[in-house]
Design an enzyme around this catalytic site. Structure first.
Site, PDB file in Angstrom:
ATOM      1  N   GLY B 328      -7.672  41.710  66.057  1.00 34.00           N
ATOM      2  CA  GLY B 328      -6.265  41.177  65.438  1.00 34.00           C
ATOM      3  C   GLY B 328      -5.857  39.616  66.189  1.00 34.00           C
ATOM      4  N   SER B 329      -4.655  39.509  66.239  1.00 37.26           N
ATOM      5  CA  SER B 329      -3.834  38.402  66.635  1.00 37.26           C
ATOM      6  C   SER B 329      -4.290  37.982  68.061  1.00 37.26           C
ATOM      7  CB  SER B 329      -2.689  38.119  66.483  1.00 37.26           C
ATOM      8  OG  SER B 329      -2.326  38.430  64.923  1.00 37.26           O
ATOM      9  N   THR B 330      -4.381  39.019  68.850  1.00 38.55           N
ATOM     10  CA  THR B 330      -4.576  39.234  70.132  1.00 38.55           C
ATOM     11  C   THR B 330      -5.933  38.497  70.508  1.00 38.55           C
ATOM     12  OG1 THR B 330      -6.294  40.978  70.490  1.00 38.55           O
ATOM     13  CG2 THR B 330      -3.624  41.423  70.860  1.00 38.55           C
TER      14      THR B 330
END
Lengths: 379, 649
Positions: B328-330
């Site tokens: 995801g956004s990580t």
């Protein structure tokens, strides 16, 4: 009245007879028996109680029996041969009906102080009867068919009874020693050639009979033959005896592991270590040297007997002495062949060494006959 | 009248001849016997002597003591505890049933055990000297009772064995793993297995560290030579050679921190990894829910095992290294680094985010439907703007992103001694062609830019990624601190060769996430000076949003069934200026990263930095009362668990 009766004057009388015993033979027998005591002591793990003590008592009793038989003139024994034979035959019949079954065979009658094996008795009385028969039979009739049929029947009837017990080892011994006496008596060699070829045929027939309705020998006897032929096929079952016996024997090496150091017998890997397989303990603990020494002692006994048999002029004495020597020889030859993996396990003890009552007593009595022949021989 | 036949008709000569013939034959046969004896006893003696020794001498194996496992502070994680067993020798007992009755007056005997013992006795009737186990794993008090009453219990003896125990119970189950009896399958997997493995009660590592370090922990078996008789009875011991105990191992884990993290994850299906940025030491590596490894050592019951396998939260799985999730956004820092290192963007460049971006005729949405407006790099991290990264990814291309991901440790298998360590996946064009026989499409790049699509990483890889971002070095995870007293090489790693300015910009963006208003992690910040954290939230979709759903509008996660909710992720490191620990947290189907994962990550980070319960003033004022209640609850839970752990050991 035999020839001996005429010359009775020249034989020793009373206690002087003891001087005329064949002393080297007595000494040899005592030595062999001592080897037995030594081995029984070792097999018991250094204990006199279980086997050495009874065996020693029996040996002393046997010495008494031998002396008793030796002191009675040999012509008396010739005269009672028929009675002795019939007596042991009757006993053999008796075990058929109320004998005790042991080791898968009917072999003995418990007579209180010991277990009597009539088949042992028969080995000696058969030799006596055949010797008496040929002593009586004129020489020219020896090879005539009718006069051959008689001794053959004398041999085969008890043999059949023993085989029925069933005791294959003793029946082979009976036939071999009976045949041996006939051979010594001068029966024409062609008969022996015929019998041997017939024997080979019989063996073939026995193997043919396997698995059929008319099977001639028992399954366990077949198995013994099988495992003799190939012990490795069943190393923990039927082949166990032979395999373990050869291991113990072979591991003795040249000079053995030393007295009481035999591992195989002490740790119970050996079956019947104190009876039929006692030779393996000897061979393990004293090695090749020990084994050959015992074999030499045995052969010396044979040599002394052969010499005595040839020396005596009395036909009965000669035949009895030779016959007994042959019986004795067959005992240890079959036993040793068996433990060395040369013959199937047939249950023949090592004479004078294996633990066991009647065999030793009968043998000592038989050597009493040899001694009697020696004392009362015409001089 | 009888004559002397010998003299009259020459039968004497015949007899003498035949007697000599027979005597000669006998001598010859005796000679044959002697030859045979010579063959057996002299020529073949060696072979038979060998066979005789095989008959007589049996080797018995002496099990070596297994190496023990400690944490970085010397707390024991896996140890060997004496286990007592009560045996009976039927031969010595005489009346076995009476002895068993007497024994059951002293201690409780399990009826199943007794039934098994009776069966064994019947089977062993020929060897009554063989000891038969009546009861296993007996308490010391019971053993003392038996020992005191020994004279009244003929044939009863006690035996001490070693039993593996895990005093930390479920907090280290996934890392340390457990031992169990050797199965046929285990044997088939080992080439030329050591004989000790075939001993009935011997145990080997089954999973986790116990399995991976089996070779070191097991040690070498000793041997005992005993003389046995034909029935197998041991007559005496001939010689004894003690084995060597397995090597003790010290792990980099901090058992207290690990226990805390495990408690903090609670009943969530989640995992958390704490890595030391300076040397790559894994300080905690947790997967939740967990299980009690001691159950397996003693032989787990079918019912217990079914509970573990049928639990939808998969307690047996070690999610921290085996679980792979779309990051995801990580993952956005990696894309940003790829663009910065390629020189494709400046830090001041802005992208217009209207809430979506058209790429190759397809509309890709930003999580924020209203859009972020003009965003620069810092803003894109702080607000986790998806459109910014769609744009960036199209410019950079998947191959550069994939390469960058690998430099950060995603799609690379980190070699640590745990079971089934996953490599994750950093896809590129070549990979898709090879595996799916399809061309890489630009849409795939767009998905990858926000850590969706094919992109997969394990929680441990995310922690490593954070540590590498924090240090600029190729920090490598390390689990074994020292082996048999020898310190293992550090995982500090060499510089990754990034432009320090680029790293600084990205870290600054992560700082903004956690420390600036409207940052996605702002709510879960650390306020203590000097240990400010930098983090990044992530929310990864488990499902594809259908057209119907899109038409119906955004469905709230809470309205979905658990297994279809988004995964919540959070990565962070602290202190911002001088990074010490990097943490990653993944809460499966937890919903949003900022809500489900960030609070856990913050608590864990504080716990690690303070090496114990952090002071309340490290938390924002508004959280303190809640945090205090939570701290009290966790302290109580941990204390109870510890007490249970030392009880059973």
């Amino acid at each position: 009245m035999s020839y001996l009766a005429y010359h009775a004057k020249s034989t020793p009388t009373g206690l002087r007879k003891i001087l005329f015993l064949n002393w080297p033979l007595v000494l040899l027998l005592a030595t062999v028996a001592s080897v037995g005591f030594l081995m029984l002591y070792s097999v018991a793990g250094g204990d006199f109680a279980p086997w050495v003590e009874p065996q020693l008592k029996r040996f002393l009793l046997g010495l008494g029996v031998m002396l008793f038989v030796a002191l009675i003139p040999i012509w008396f024994w010739r005269n009672v041969s028929v009675v002795a034979y019939l007596g042991s035959f009757a006993l053999l019949l008796a075990v058929e009906f109320f004998g005790t079954v042991g080791m898968g065979a009917q072999r003995w009658i418990d007579v209180g102080f010991m277990r009597l094996q009539p088949s042992e008795l028969m080995k000696v009385t058969l030799v006596m009867l055949l010797a008496a028969y040929y002593d009586w039979l004129p020489q020219e009739r020896t090879s005539r068919p009718f006069w051959i049929l008689m001794p053959v029947a004398m041999i085969l009837i008890p043999t059949a009874l023993v085989l029925k017990q069933p005791d294959l080892g003793t029946s082979i011994l009976l036939m071999a020693s009976g045949g041996g006496v006939m051979f010594l008596a001068g029966v024409h060699w062609a008969y022996f050639a015929a019998v041997i070829s017939a024997g080979v045929g019989l063996v073939a027939a026995v193997f043919q009979s396997r698995g059929t309705e008319w099977q001639l020998i028992k399954d366990y006897q077949f198995r013994r033959i099988d495992t003799f032929l190939d012990p490795s096929q069943d190393p923990l079952g039927a082949g166990y005896h032979i395999t373990q016996s050869k291991i113990a024997l072979g591991s003795g090496g040249w000079s053995g592991r030393g007295f009481m150091q035999g591992t195989q017998s002490r740790l119970n890997f050996l079956p019947e270590k104190h009876t039929d397989f006692i030779f393996t303990t000897l061979a393990e603990e004293f090695g090749f040297i020990g084994g050959v020494t015992l074999l030499t002692l045995y052969m010396l006994i044979i040599v002394f007997c052969v010499a005595a048999a040839i020396a005596t002029k009395d036909r009965f004495s000669s035949l009895v002495t030779m016959g007994i020597a042959l019986t004795f020889f067959l005992f240890f030859a079959v036993n040793m062949s068996m433990v060395m993996g040369l013959a199937p396990v047939v249950g023949v003890p090592l004479p004078m060494v294996s633990y066991g009552g009647s065999a030793m007593l009968v043998l000592m009595a038989a050597f009493g006959l040899v001694q009697s022949a020696n004392i009362h021989r015409p001089r | 009248m009888k004559r002397n036949p010998k003299e009259q008709d020459g039968s004497g000569r015949v007899f003498a001849r035949r007697a000599l013939l027979l005597g000669g034959a006998q001598l010859a046969f005796a000679g044959g016997l002697a030859m045979r004896m010579r063959f057996l006893q002299v020529d073949q003696a060696d072979q038979f002597r060998l066979l005789a020794e095989e008959n007589r001498i049996k080797f018995q194996l002496l099990a070596p003591a297994r190496g023990e496992i400690f944490d970085r502070n010397g707390l024991i994680l896996a140890r060997n505890t004496p286990s007592y067993r009560i045996n009976i020798v039927p031969e010595d007992a005489g009346d076995v049933e009476k002895v068993i009755r007497d024994l059951s007056l002293l201690i409780d005997l399990d009826s199943d055990d007794l039934e098994r013992a009776r069966t064994e006795m019947r089977r062993n009737r020929n060897a009554p000297f063989r000891p038969i186990t009546l009861a296993d794993q007996i308490q010391w008090e019971d053993i003392s009772k038996v020992a005191v009453n020994a004279p009244a219990l003929p044939g009863i003896s006690t035996e001490i064995g070693l039993l593996r125990s895990y005093p930390m119970m479920d907090s280290l189950a996934h890392v340390v793993g457990y031992v169990g009896p050797v199965s046929d399958y285990d044997l088939s997997q080992i080439e030329d297995p050591e004989p000790i493995l075939k001993e009935p009660r011997f145990q080997i590592g089954k999973v986790g560290f116990e399995a991976k370090s089996e070779g070191v922990l097991r040690g070498k078996a000793g041997t005992k030579q005993v003389e046995v008789n034909a029935a197998g009875r041991v007559m005496r011991e001939l010689s004894r050679r003690e084995g060597t105990a397995g090597a003790d191992m010290q792990l980099t884990l901090n058992a207290d921190l690990q226990t805390y993290v495990q408690a903090r994850l609670g009943r969530e299906s989640a995992s958390a990894v704490v890595i030391d940025c300076e040397n790559g030491d894994l300080a905690a590596i947790c997967s939740s829910p967990s299980f009690d490894p001691n159950l397996f050592v003693r032989g787990i019951s079918v019912a217990d095992y079914r509970i573990l396998t049928e639990d939808p939260y998969r307690p047996l799985a070690n999610k921290s290294v085996q679980g792979i999730y779309p990051p995801g956004s990580t993952f956005k820092m990696v894309v940003a680094m790829a663009a910065l290192e390629a020189g494709l963007i400046g830090t001041e460049d802005t992208v217009w985010c209207p809430g979506h971006l058209e790429v190759a005729g397809r509309r890709f949405h930003c999580w924020k439907r209203a859009g972020h407006g003009h965003v620069d790099l810092n803003g894109s991290l702080k607000g986790s703007c998806d459109v910014y990264y769609y744009d960036l990814a199209v410019k950079v291309g998947i191959d550069k992103i994939s390469d960058m991901a690998k430099r950060f440790g995603i799609g690379v298998r980190h070699d640590i001694p745990m079971s089934a360590v996953a490599a994750g996946l950093a896809p590129n064009k070549e990979w898709k062609q090879r595996v799916h026989q399809q061309d890489w499409r630009v849409g795939d790049t767009v998905n990858a830019s926000i850590g969706q699509g094919y992109m997969l990483a394990s929680p441990m890889q995310l922690a490593v990624m954070s540590a590498r971002l924090a240090t600029g070095r190729a920090v490598t995870p390390r689990l074994i601190k020292s082996l048999d007293g020898v310190e293992q090489p550090s995982g500090a790693g060499d510089s990754l060769g990034f432009n320090e300015n680029n790293l600084r910009v990205v870290r600054r963006g992560m700082y903004s996430v956690s420390n600036e208003r409207r940052g996605t992690g702002y709510r879960n910040r650390i306020v203590a000076d000097g240990i400010r954290m930098a983090g990044k939230t992530g929310t990864s979709q488990v499902r594809n949003i259908t057209a119907a759903e899109r038409a119906a509008g955004v469905i709230r996660n809470e309205d979905l069934p658990w297994e279809r909710r988004d995964h919540a992720l959070f990565v962070c490191f602290a202190p911002y200026d001088k990074p010490k620990y990097a943490v990653s947290v993944v809460v499966e189907h937890g919903g949003g990263g900022s809500k489900a994962a960030a609070p856990i990550a913050r608590d864990v980070l504080l716990q690690a930095l303070y090496d114990g319960t952090p002071p309340l003033d490290a938390y924002p004022k508004s959280d303190r009362s809640l945090i205090q209640a939570q701290q009290e609850r966790l302290t109580r839970e941990i204390r109870q668990a510890r007490a249970a752990g030392s009880d059973q050991a």
